[in-house]
Design a protein around this motif. Structure first.
Motif, PDB file in Angstrom:
ATOM      1  N   ALA A  36       0.864  -1.186   0.000  1.00  0.00           N
ATOM      2  CA  ALA A  36       0.000   0.000   0.000  1.00  0.00           C
ATOM      3  C   ALA A  36       0.895   1.229   0.000  1.00  0.00           C
ATOM      4  O   ALA A  36       1.918   1.267   0.691  1.00  0.00           O
ATOM      5  N   LEU A  37       0.520   2.229  -0.801  1.00  0.00           N
ATOM      6  CA  LEU A  37       1.268   3.494  -0.838  1.00  0.00           C
ATOM      7  C   LEU A  37       0.379   4.578  -0.254  1.00  0.00           C
ATOM      8  O   LEU A  37      -0.816   4.661  -0.576  1.00  0.00           O
ATOM      9  N   VAL A  38       0.967   5.404   0.594  1.00  0.00           N
ATOM     10  CA  VAL A  38       0.183   6.367   1.363  1.00  0.00           C
ATOM     11  C   VAL A  38       0.733   7.773   1.164  1.00  0.00           C
ATOM     12  O   VAL A  38       1.954   7.973   1.157  1.00  0.00           O
ATOM     13  N   GLU A  39      -0.182   8.716   1.030  1.00  0.00           N
ATOM     14  CA  GLU A  39       0.199  10.134   0.953  1.00  0.00           C
ATOM     15  C   GLU A  39      -0.098  10.790   2.306  1.00  0.00           C
ATOM     16  O   GLU A  39      -1.166  10.569   2.889  1.00  0.00           O
ATOM     17  N   ILE A  40       0.843  11.582   2.790  1.00  0.00           N
ATOM     18  CA  ILE A  40       0.633  12.286   4.063  1.00  0.00           C
ATOM     19  C   ILE A  40       0.210  13.718   3.750  1.00  0.00           C
ATOM     20  O   ILE A  40       0.983  14.491   3.174  1.00  0.00           O
ATOM     21  N   ILE A 132       3.662   0.642   2.779  1.00  0.00           N
ATOM     22  CA  ILE A 132       3.421  -0.378   3.803  1.00  0.00           C
ATOM     23  C   ILE A 132       3.341  -1.709   3.058  1.00  0.00           C
ATOM     24  O   ILE A 132       2.567  -1.838   2.109  1.00  0.00           O
ATOM     25  N   SER A 133       4.127  -2.684   3.487  1.00  0.00           N
ATOM     26  CA  SER A 133       4.062  -3.999   2.838  1.00  0.00           C
ATOM     27  C   SER A 133       3.773  -5.058   3.866  1.00  0.00           C
ATOM     28  O   SER A 133       4.381  -5.070   4.945  1.00  0.00           O
ATOM     29  N   VAL A 134       2.848  -5.943   3.511  1.00  0.00           N
ATOM     30  CA  VAL A 134       2.536  -7.093   4.363  1.00  0.00           C
ATOM     31  C   VAL A 134       3.015  -8.337   3.622  1.00  0.00           C
ATOM     32  O   VAL A 134       2.694  -8.511   2.437  1.00  0.00           O
ATOM     33  N   TYR A 135       3.794  -9.165   4.285  1.00  0.00           N
ATOM     34  CA  TYR A 135       4.209 -10.459   3.728  1.00  0.00           C
ATOM     35  C   TYR A 135       3.651 -11.538   4.656  1.00  0.00           C
ATOM     36  O   TYR A 135       3.773 -11.415   5.881  1.00  0.00           O
ATOM     37  N   ALA A 136       3.045 -12.584   4.090  1.00  0.00           N
ATOM     38  CA  ALA A 136       2.460 -13.616   4.950  1.00  0.00           C
ATOM     39  C   ALA A 136       2.570 -14.989   4.298  1.00  0.00           C
ATOM     40  O   ALA A 136       2.561 -15.116   3.074  1.00  0.00           O
ATOM     41  N   ASP A 148      -5.373  -4.927   9.943  1.00  0.00           N
ATOM     42  CA  ASP A 148      -4.733  -4.216  11.042  1.00  0.00           C
ATOM     43  C   ASP A 148      -4.211  -2.842  10.588  1.00  0.00           C
ATOM     44  O   ASP A 148      -4.506  -1.819  11.213  1.00  0.00           O
ATOM     45  N   TYR A 149      -3.450  -2.802   9.485  1.00  0.00           N
ATOM     46  CA  TYR A 149      -2.930  -1.476   9.097  1.00  0.00           C
ATOM     47  C   TYR A 149      -4.054  -0.577   8.621  1.00  0.00           C
ATOM     48  O   TYR A 149      -4.038   0.633   8.840  1.00  0.00           O
ATOM     49  N   VAL A 162      -3.097   5.862  -1.564  1.00  0.00           N
ATOM     50  CA  VAL A 162      -3.205   6.265  -2.973  1.00  0.00           C
ATOM     51  C   VAL A 162      -2.987   5.089  -3.927  1.00  0.00           C
ATOM     52  O   VAL A 162      -3.145   5.232  -5.141  1.00  0.00           O
ATOM     53  N   TYR A 163      -2.648   3.942  -3.375  1.00  0.00           N
ATOM     54  CA  TYR A 163      -2.412   2.770  -4.225  1.00  0.00           C
ATOM     55  C   TYR A 163      -2.388   1.555  -3.321  1.00  0.00           C
ATOM     56  O   TYR A 163      -1.834   1.600  -2.230  1.00  0.00           O
ATOM     57  N   GLN A 164      -3.005   0.489  -3.789  1.00  0.00           N
ATOM     58  CA  GLN A 164      -2.955  -0.752  -3.011  1.00  0.00           C
ATOM     59  C   GLN A 164      -2.921  -1.915  -3.986  1.00  0.00           C
ATOM     60  O   GLN A 164      -3.746  -1.989  -4.891  1.00  0.00           O
TER      61      GLN A 164
END
Ligand code: HEM
Length: 451
Positions: A36-40, A132-136, A148-149, A162-164
């Motif tokens: 996921a990419l996030v804009e602040i 944010i990266s989730v690896y599972a 959770d995130y 802005v992107y997932q």
């Protein structure tokens, strides 16, 4: 998993409780995940959210309750600015990181179809601040981590996802072209990581984690203050769209039997799709070899300087020439990168030569203190030119932007020039990021207000 999660062992010299897990931990196998990419938009909320996210970020030695699932956070230069990192500190980051990937298109040879002007938004727009990266290892673990995130971010209107993108490879852990991947990784000295035959001598930790001696004997330059830089590293993220039908069609056009097509596919990469290296399995695929971590990387090219087994131009020989005699000398040890690439999209049925219009491909992810320099070097020299290997204008068969009348040489008597090769992967976007330590995430979350 190919290799288990890290535990403290004798000889561990790194702060495994402070370095983010992704730096030293391989993807699970099979794997599930999300980037996921996030804009602040709001500085204060950005810091608060980072503080909350940090609770979920795993360190290398974080124990798992059941199956492995972890969260990683990385920050672009624009993200550091948005969080209000002081100018005196921003000035200590390397210039290519500060400029960002899109601005480095010339150095990366990102031209034509890979030109940043054609990238998918939000890549290269300056609006990507956090990744944010989730690896599972399991679907349930993945979904729990994503939920959770998402719930942590939900209370902050000043942050926008802005992107997932979901990713993963199951079953068989294959990439979009059907190759098993993720094999060769450098062994990081002092990490306690077990070396497997062929992994090579451990490389000094400072090549991969900031704050430790590098191959030069001293640590590489580190962002300041120490709390921000130490135990961090850099990340190169490049999203590729794979043209699998075009690849299959190329194989069909140039080989008349299934066996000949598989051999050509192996010659292009240097490994059969099972992962078995041509160097150890020259004539046929050997899936048992591909699956055996004690054998599947245990090779060099010294006894094949004519390149009759593994072509000089094969993707893995270009990207890591090992002991190949090269026309332009290079210190191969400082060109190594940790790869954490992830596959996305539904696989196209094997051998399909018609595209189904679905997007699929690979997020190439490289980590290391020199990762940005190294990917710029690999892209400009070893991907986009053949001179270092005496291959003239020939380009990497998987990554190169192919020009007029391109071909791929399969050495032999006589050598064969396989014509009609295309650019099988198009760059859809990318970012340079900094992956801070857990201490640094705290430092960033607690920055004093500047506005
Ligand atoms: C869509 C893009 C790409 C595809 C499909 C791809 C595919 C592969 C495959 C199948 C392998 C062999 C298995 C493995 O060890 O993982 C491999 C290895 C490798 N690739 Fe790529 N790759 C891509 C992009 C890149 C990029 C952008 C770079 C660097 C600029 C790169 C560098 C490497 C390296 C260093 C290796 C290991 C070589 C070795 O040590 O033997 N790859 N790649």
């Amino acid at each position: 998993m190919r290799r288990g999660p890290f535990k403290r062992r004798n000889g561990v010299e790194l702060d495994l409780d402070d370095i983010q897990a992704t730096v030293l931990r391989r993807r699970p196998e099979p794997y599930y995940g999300t980037h996921a990419l996030v804009e602040i938009l709001d500085q204060q909320q950005g810091r608060q959210a980072l503080g909350l996210l940090r609770e979920q970020v795993a360190a290398v030695d974080t124990p798992f309750e059941s199956s492995p699932a972890w969260t990683a956070v990385a920050i672009t230069y624009q993200g550091l600015v948005a969080l209000g990192v002081p100018e005196s500190s921003l000035a200590t980051f390397p210039h290519n990181f500060c400029e960002g990937m899109a601005a480095r298109a010339k150095q990366l040879r990102d031209e034509g179809p890979n030109d940043p002007r054609g990238w998918q938004p939000p890549f290269g727009s300056g609006r990507v601040h956090l990744a944010i990266s989730v690896y599972a290892a399991s679907e349930a673990g993945w979904q729990a981590r994503v939920a959770d995130y998402q719930s942590r971010l939900a209370s902050f209107p000043g942050l926008r996802v802005v992107y997932q993108q979901d990713f993963g490879a199951q079953p068989g852990d294959r990439n979009a072209f059907g190759y098993k991947d993720g094999f060769t990784q450098p062994v990081v000295q002092g990490s306690g990581e077990p070396a497997h035959p062929g992994d090579g001598e451990p490389i000094k930790a400072g090549e991969f984690v900031l704050g430790y001696p590098s191959e030069t004997g001293v640590p590489l330059p580190q962002p300041q203050p120490d709390a921000l830089g130490r135990n961090g590293t850099y990340v190169v993220f490049r999203k590729y769209q794979s043209h699998v039908a075009a690849f299959n069609e190329y194989l069909h056009r140039n080989a008349s039997t299934a066996a000949a097509r598989e051999l050509l596919a192996a010659k292009l990469v240097g490994r059969w799709r099972s992962g078995a290296p041509l160097a150890l399995a020259p004539a046929h695929d050997d899936p048992d070899l591909g699956a055996d971590d004690n054998r599947n990387n245990d090779f060099r090219y010294g006894n094949d300087q004519q390149c009759l087994v593994t072509p000089r131009g094969a993707h893995i020989r270009r990207m890591n020439p090992r002991d190949t005699q090269m026309s332009i000398l290079a210190n191969v040890n400082i060109r190594r990168i940790i790869r954490r690439s992830t596959t996305y999209g539904t696989p196209l049925p094997a051998d399909a030569v018609r595209d189904d219009g679905q997007e699929r491909g690979l997020d190439f992810i490289a980590l290391g203190v020199r990762a940005i320099d190294n990917v710029e070097f690999l892209q400009s020299e070893w991907v986009s030119s053949g001179n270092f290997m005496g291959l003239g204008k020939e380009r990497d068969p998987m990554l190169g932007i192919q020009e007029r009348n391109p071909y791929f040489t399969v050495p032999g008597t006589p050598p064969r020039r396989v014509k009609g090769i295309q650019s099988f992967n198009t760059l859809r976007g990318g970012e340079y990021l900094f992956m801070p330590s857990l201490t640094a995430l705290d430092w960033l979350a607690n920055l004093p207000d500047t506005v």
